[in-house]
Structure formats: C-alpha cells, structure tokens
Write a protein that holds these residues in place. Structure first.
Motif, short mmCIF file in Angstrom:
data_model
loop_
_atom_site.label_atom_id
_atom_site.label_comp_id
_atom_site.label_asym_id
_atom_site.label_seq_id
_atom_site.Cartn_x
_atom_site.Cartn_y
_atom_site.Cartn_z
N LEU A 214 36.91 25.19 52.79
CA LEU A 214 36.16 26.25 52.11
C LEU A 214 36.05 27.52 52.94
CD1 LEU A 214 33.32 24.23 50.33
CD2 LEU A 214 35.58 24.89 49.49
N ARG A 215 36.40 27.46 54.22
CA ARG A 215 36.50 28.63 55.09
C ARG A 215 35.26 29.54 54.99
NH1 ARG A 215 42.36 31.35 55.14
NH2 ARG A 215 41.62 32.31 53.23
N PHE A 216 34.10 28.92 55.24
CA PHE A 216 32.85 29.68 55.28
C PHE A 216 32.64 30.46 53.97
CE2 PHE A 216 34.83 29.52 59.51
CZ PHE A 216 33.90 28.74 60.19
N ASN A 217 32.91 29.76 52.85
CA ASN A 217 32.87 30.42 51.53
C ASN A 217 33.77 31.66 51.53
OD1 ASN A 217 31.17 28.63 50.19
ND2 ASN A 217 29.32 29.67 50.94
N GLU A 218 34.99 31.47 52.06
CA GLU A 218 35.97 32.55 52.18
C GLU A 218 35.38 33.75 52.92
OE1 GLU A 218 39.52 32.57 51.33
OE2 GLU A 218 38.74 30.56 51.74
N PHE A 219 34.60 33.43 53.96
CA PHE A 219 34.03 34.45 54.85
C PHE A 219 33.15 35.45 54.09
CE2 PHE A 219 37.79 33.01 57.20
CZ PHE A 219 37.24 32.79 58.46
N ARG A 220 32.47 34.97 53.07
CA ARG A 220 31.58 35.87 52.33
C ARG A 220 30.61 36.54 53.29
NH1 ARG A 220 28.56 32.62 48.23
NH2 ARG A 220 30.68 32.37 47.41
N HIS A 221 30.53 37.86 53.22
CA HIS A 221 29.73 38.62 54.18
C HIS A 221 28.24 38.45 53.92
CE1 HIS A 221 28.22 42.42 56.14
NE2 HIS A 221 28.98 41.90 57.09
N THR A 256 41.29 37.65 56.24
CA THR A 256 40.21 37.33 55.30
C THR A 256 38.85 37.65 55.89
OG1 THR A 256 41.60 35.55 54.43
CG2 THR A 256 39.29 35.54 53.79
N CYS A 257 38.66 37.30 57.15
CA CYS A 257 37.38 37.53 57.82
C CYS A 257 37.11 39.03 57.98
CB CYS A 257 37.38 36.84 59.18
SG CYS A 257 35.90 37.10 60.18
N LEU A 258 38.05 39.76 58.55
CA LEU A 258 37.81 41.18 58.81
C LEU A 258 37.78 42.00 57.53
CD1 LEU A 258 39.92 41.78 62.05
CD2 LEU A 258 37.52 41.10 61.82
N ASN A 259 38.60 41.64 56.54
CA ASN A 259 38.57 42.36 55.27
C ASN A 259 37.28 42.12 54.50
OD1 ASN A 259 41.10 43.35 55.83
ND2 ASN A 259 42.16 42.28 54.17
N ALA A 260 36.60 40.98 54.79
CA ALA A 260 35.33 40.69 54.12
C ALA A 260 34.19 41.54 54.67
CB ALA A 260 34.99 39.21 54.28
N GLY A 261 34.43 42.21 55.79
CA GLY A 261 33.41 43.09 56.34
C GLY A 261 32.80 42.64 57.65
N TRP A 262 33.18 41.46 58.12
CA TRP A 262 32.66 41.01 59.42
C TRP A 262 33.26 41.84 60.55
CZ3 TRP A 262 28.55 38.09 59.22
CH2 TRP A 262 28.36 37.20 58.16
N ARG A 263 32.49 42.01 61.59
CA ARG A 263 32.97 42.73 62.78
C ARG A 263 32.96 41.76 63.96
NH1 ARG A 263 31.73 49.16 62.47
NH2 ARG A 263 32.62 49.42 60.38
N THR A 264 33.85 40.81 63.89
CA THR A 264 33.93 39.80 64.94
C THR A 264 34.96 40.19 65.99
OG1 THR A 264 35.60 38.58 63.67
CG2 THR A 264 33.30 37.93 63.37
N GLY A 265 34.62 39.95 67.25
CA GLY A 265 35.63 39.96 68.28
C GLY A 265 36.47 38.69 68.18
N PRO A 361 45.22 45.74 58.36
CA PRO A 361 44.89 44.90 57.20
C PRO A 361 46.04 44.76 56.22
CG PRO A 361 43.13 46.46 57.66
CD PRO A 361 44.28 46.85 58.54
N GLY A 362 46.21 43.55 55.72
CA GLY A 362 47.11 43.28 54.61
C GLY A 362 46.31 42.48 53.60
N SER A 363 46.92 42.17 52.47
CA SER A 363 46.19 41.41 51.46
C SER A 363 46.11 39.94 51.80
CB SER A 363 46.84 41.61 50.09
OG SER A 363 48.19 41.19 50.14
N ALA A 364 47.14 39.38 52.40
CA ALA A 364 47.16 37.96 52.73
C ALA A 364 47.56 37.70 54.18
CB ALA A 364 48.13 37.22 51.80
N ALA A 365 48.39 38.55 54.72
CA ALA A 365 48.79 38.47 56.12
C ALA A 365 48.63 39.86 56.73
CB ALA A 365 50.25 38.00 56.25
N PRO A 366 48.45 39.95 58.04
CA PRO A 366 48.32 41.29 58.63
C PRO A 366 49.63 42.07 58.52
CG PRO A 366 48.52 39.62 60.35
CD PRO A 366 48.36 38.89 59.06
N ASP A 367 49.51 43.35 58.26
CA ASP A 367 50.66 44.23 58.35
C ASP A 367 50.90 44.56 59.82
OD1 ASP A 367 51.09 44.39 55.63
OD2 ASP A 367 49.86 46.19 55.37
N ASP A 390 44.33 52.66 54.65
CA ASP A 390 45.05 51.39 54.83
C ASP A 390 44.15 50.28 55.36
OD1 ASP A 390 47.48 52.68 54.11
OD2 ASP A 390 47.69 53.42 56.17
N GLY A 391 42.86 50.54 55.48
CA GLY A 391 41.93 49.55 56.00
C GLY A 391 41.27 50.04 57.28
#
Length: 430
Positions: A214-221, A256-265, A361-367, A390-391
């Motif tokens: 479930l990947r943290f509910n798809e990294f829901r912010h 998925t994590c960074l595009n969801a809005g998290w600012r993780t190192g 950022p990419g939609s499924a994989a990083p550009d 572009d993100g």
C-alpha cells in the motif's frame, strides 16, 4: 527521459584528501567478503584490526575516534568538504535491529560494534509491537535508552534510540528522538501514526518504500507532519529502491513520494538483523553534514535534510546548486543552475569512472535531464536548466556505469546502472 538544454562541465582534480582506503574487492562491488573487524576490547587505548579483503590495518581507538582517525579506521575519504564550510561529514546507520524485536543480536553489543566499524552515528530502531512478532516492550524501550546513553560520547560518537512503526500492508516508518513509542494498538493506520507524530518533537522517515504494497497510502501527504517526515530510504540492505515494484507495474517510490508533496531527504541503511552491525560492505548507510557530532547536531542536520544515501563505506558526497546545499530550497522559477559536486572515497577509488545523473520529476519514473561523466576524487561543476513547470525537485544520483542495477526501471533508463549514492533533493521555490 526528457530532453535538456546544453550544459558545460568542468572536472577539477584536487590534492589533500586522506588516502586511507581499504581493498573491498573489485571496484567496490557489493557482496563478497564483509569487512569484518577483528574486534579487540573496546576500552580506550586498545588496538583493533580493521580487516578487509586483501588488507589489514591497525588503528588506535581511544575515547576519540573522530576526524582522520575514524576515517582511517573505516577507510575512505577525509571528512572535510572541498566546496562548503562549517560542517563535518559523519557516517551514520540509522536503522538497526536486535533480539529486542526480530534481530538476532544481543542489544548490549550493537552500539560498540557500530563504533568499532568506523561509524560516527548509530541508532537502534527495533520494531514496535502488537502485530509484530517480538516487538518492543516498555521495558525494552527503556533499555534501548539506557544502552544509547551509555554509548553516547558527545563530540565523538552519537548513539540514538529509535523505533520502527510497523504495518504489514501500509509500510514501516522509523522514528528518532522521541521519548515514547507507538504501535498498532494506538496507531493502526497512517492517519493515526501521523497524529501521534504531530504531538512529538521527534523526526521520522519512510522505510524500504514500496516493499509493502500500500506504500503509505501511496504517500498521501499529511500537512501537519510535513516537516517531521525527514527521510526516504533509497538504499536498504543491499537494495536500491529507485525502481522498487517497477516490474509489477508500480511507479518509482522516489517520484511518488516527492510528487505527493513530501520534502524528505534520502538515506541509506543496513536495516541490520544480524550480529555484525556496521561491518558488512555493500549495505546502505548515510552521510550527514553536521556542525557537531552530538544528538543535537545530528537532529539539526536531519531536519535540514543535509545528508546523502550511499551503500559504500567511506564515501564523501557534498553538493550545491546555485550555492545552496542539498536539502535546501532554490529561489528559482526557471533558469540555469550551476551545480558543484565533491565526490571522493579515498585512494582506492581515485580515478574511478562514475556518472552523476540529474533526476527530475516524471509521472512514473524520474526524468534524467543530464548525465555528467566524472571520476572519484574530483570536484565536478556543471550547469543544468531547471523550470518549476517541470516539477519542483531535483536529485543527483551517483552511479557506477560498469555495473547493472539489480532492480532496473524502464528499458533504456539512465538509472539502470548501479547506484552508488543519492543526494538529498533541492526544491525549487518560484
């Protein structure tokens, strides 16, 4: 992969780094014989032998194992950045287990083992209980604090108590610098866990992202803990998590994590469950840039996301974008950004060919908008055009082009080679 504008690359050689490398097999490949030390007594002034394939070297361990002495014990590069000032590199492992949960080892031996291995910062993070077999009890939680306090030497070696919140489907999350722990009896889901965390002074991170489906509910912010979720594991044990689940149709956990809005190192960890904490070569670890090697200094660096992930010992990675260090914010909407990268691992990697990949950022994989060829032991400088359209994030991935990624992504992707390290992201602030 996206197209990119022209860049200009300059690679500068330098002198002055410590030549304290040990042999770790051909080109530092993962696996093979571990750097198991011949541990002597931990008392100050005793000798221990740091053994590695093809070499053995003695070093004195007194009450201080800092600076060049620790670098010599662990091998690798010196701890001073060639491109920034005011901080020192410390080598850290922030995810370890003992017999207090599902590990094999005596917890009383763990901190000493990691210090003897040349680590500067270490955490014990046994699983919290209820639905986890052998999870922490309240007495074991207190014992973890006692062991950490006994091992902690401010300015020399930072020992940290933590725990791993554990959900079989949602995922696992480490928590550090908390006075209490929580398990699924009180935090059975992500919302409850985040509500608990919001009430603490602690920091936390997403572990082996994507291993649980479930990947943290798809990294829901969750905005309330935006600042407290400081890390995402990119290396766990010997695995690179960039494309975890890709072969089953999942997106990159990083994207998925960074595009969801998290600012993780980004971190690397051994997730050690055995008895040789700190020693196996090829498992994840982190480099933190600290103002002081204390609990307060480590916490400040974690909050600032001033750290990198790797799975090779003795690596030094520092990087700036437009003068801003990794983990920081770039006051930019669009324009050319000048990167400087200090990458070193001591004598045995001097001249080793490496790539620096610029991930966006990419939609499924990083550009991958640029790939810079370099060698270890040099400063690399290059310019990349960035645009918030572009993100809003950018990450540098260091790779070994001579080896394959054991968990590849899309066919032909530039990151299908072997990951050496990840910088923490920068975030564009238009």
């Amino acid at each position: 992969m996206g197209d990119h504008g022209h860049h200009h690359t300059h690679v500068h050689g330098h002198d002055g780094h410590d030549d304290h490398g040990h042999e770790r097999g051909a080109q530092g490949q993962p696996g093979g014989t571990s750097r198991r030390a011949l541990l002597g007594a931990a008392a100050g002034g005793m000798l221990f032998m740091a053994a590695a394939p093809g070499s053995a070297r003695a070093a004195t361990t007194g009450t201080a194992a800092t600076g060049s002495s620790a670098a010599q014990a662990a091998g690798g590069a010196s701890r001073a950045s060639l491109i920034t000032q005011g901080t020192t590199l410390v080598h850290a492992d922030l995810h370890n287990h003992t017999a207090m949960s599902d590990g094999d080892g005596d917890p009383a031996l763990a901190f000493a083992s990691m210090r003897s291995a040349g680590l500067d910062v270490a955490a014990l993070t046994d699983h919290s209980g209820v639905f986890t077999i052998g999870g922490l009890s309240s007495s074991e939680w207190k014992r973890t604090a006692t062991l950490a306090d006994a091992a902690n030497v401010p300015g020399v070696y930072t020992a940290i108590r933590g725990f791993e919140w554990t959900h079989a489907l949602l995922g696992h999350a480490n928590v550090w610098f908390s006075d209490s722990y929580v398990d699924m009896s009180l935090a059975p889901g992500m919302g409850a866990f985040f509500d608990w965390l919001d009430d603490k002074e602690a920091v936390a991170g997403f572990n082996h992202p994507g291993r649980e489906e479930l990947r943290f509910n798809e990294f829901r912010h969750h905005a309330a803990v935006h600042d407290r979720m400081v890390s995402l594991e990119m290396f766990n044990r010997t695995d690179d998590y960039l494309f975890e689940g890709w072969s089953s149709g999942m997106s990159s956990p990083l994207v998925t994590c960074l595009n969801a809005g998290w600012r993780t190192g980004l971190t690397g960890v051994t997730d050690e469950h055995g008895t040789d904490w700190g020693f196996p070569e090829g498992k994840g670890r982190s480099g933190l840039w600290v103002t002081e090697n204390t609990r307060a200094g480590v916490l400040e660096a974690m909050r600032a996301r001033r750290f990198f992930a790797t799975r090779v010992s003795g690596l030094r990675l520092d990087a700036t974008a437009a003068g801003v260090r990794m983990g920081g914010q770039l006051p930019l909407t669009s324009g050319d950004v000048r990167f400087r990268v200090d990458l070193d691992r001591g004598a045995e990697w001097t001249g080793k060919p490496l790539n620096i990949q610029v991930l966006r950022p990419g939609s499924a994989a990083p550009d991958v908008v640029d790939v810079i060829t370099t060698t270890a032991g040099r400063i690399s400088e290059f310019t990349v055009p960035l645009d918030t359209a572009d993100g809003n994030w950018v990450v540098l991935r260091v790779s070994d082009p001579a080896q394959a990624n054991g968990s590849p992504g899309p066919a032909g992707h530039a990151c299908n080679d072997w990951g050496v390290a990840y910088s923490s992201p920068w975030w564009l602030q238009g």
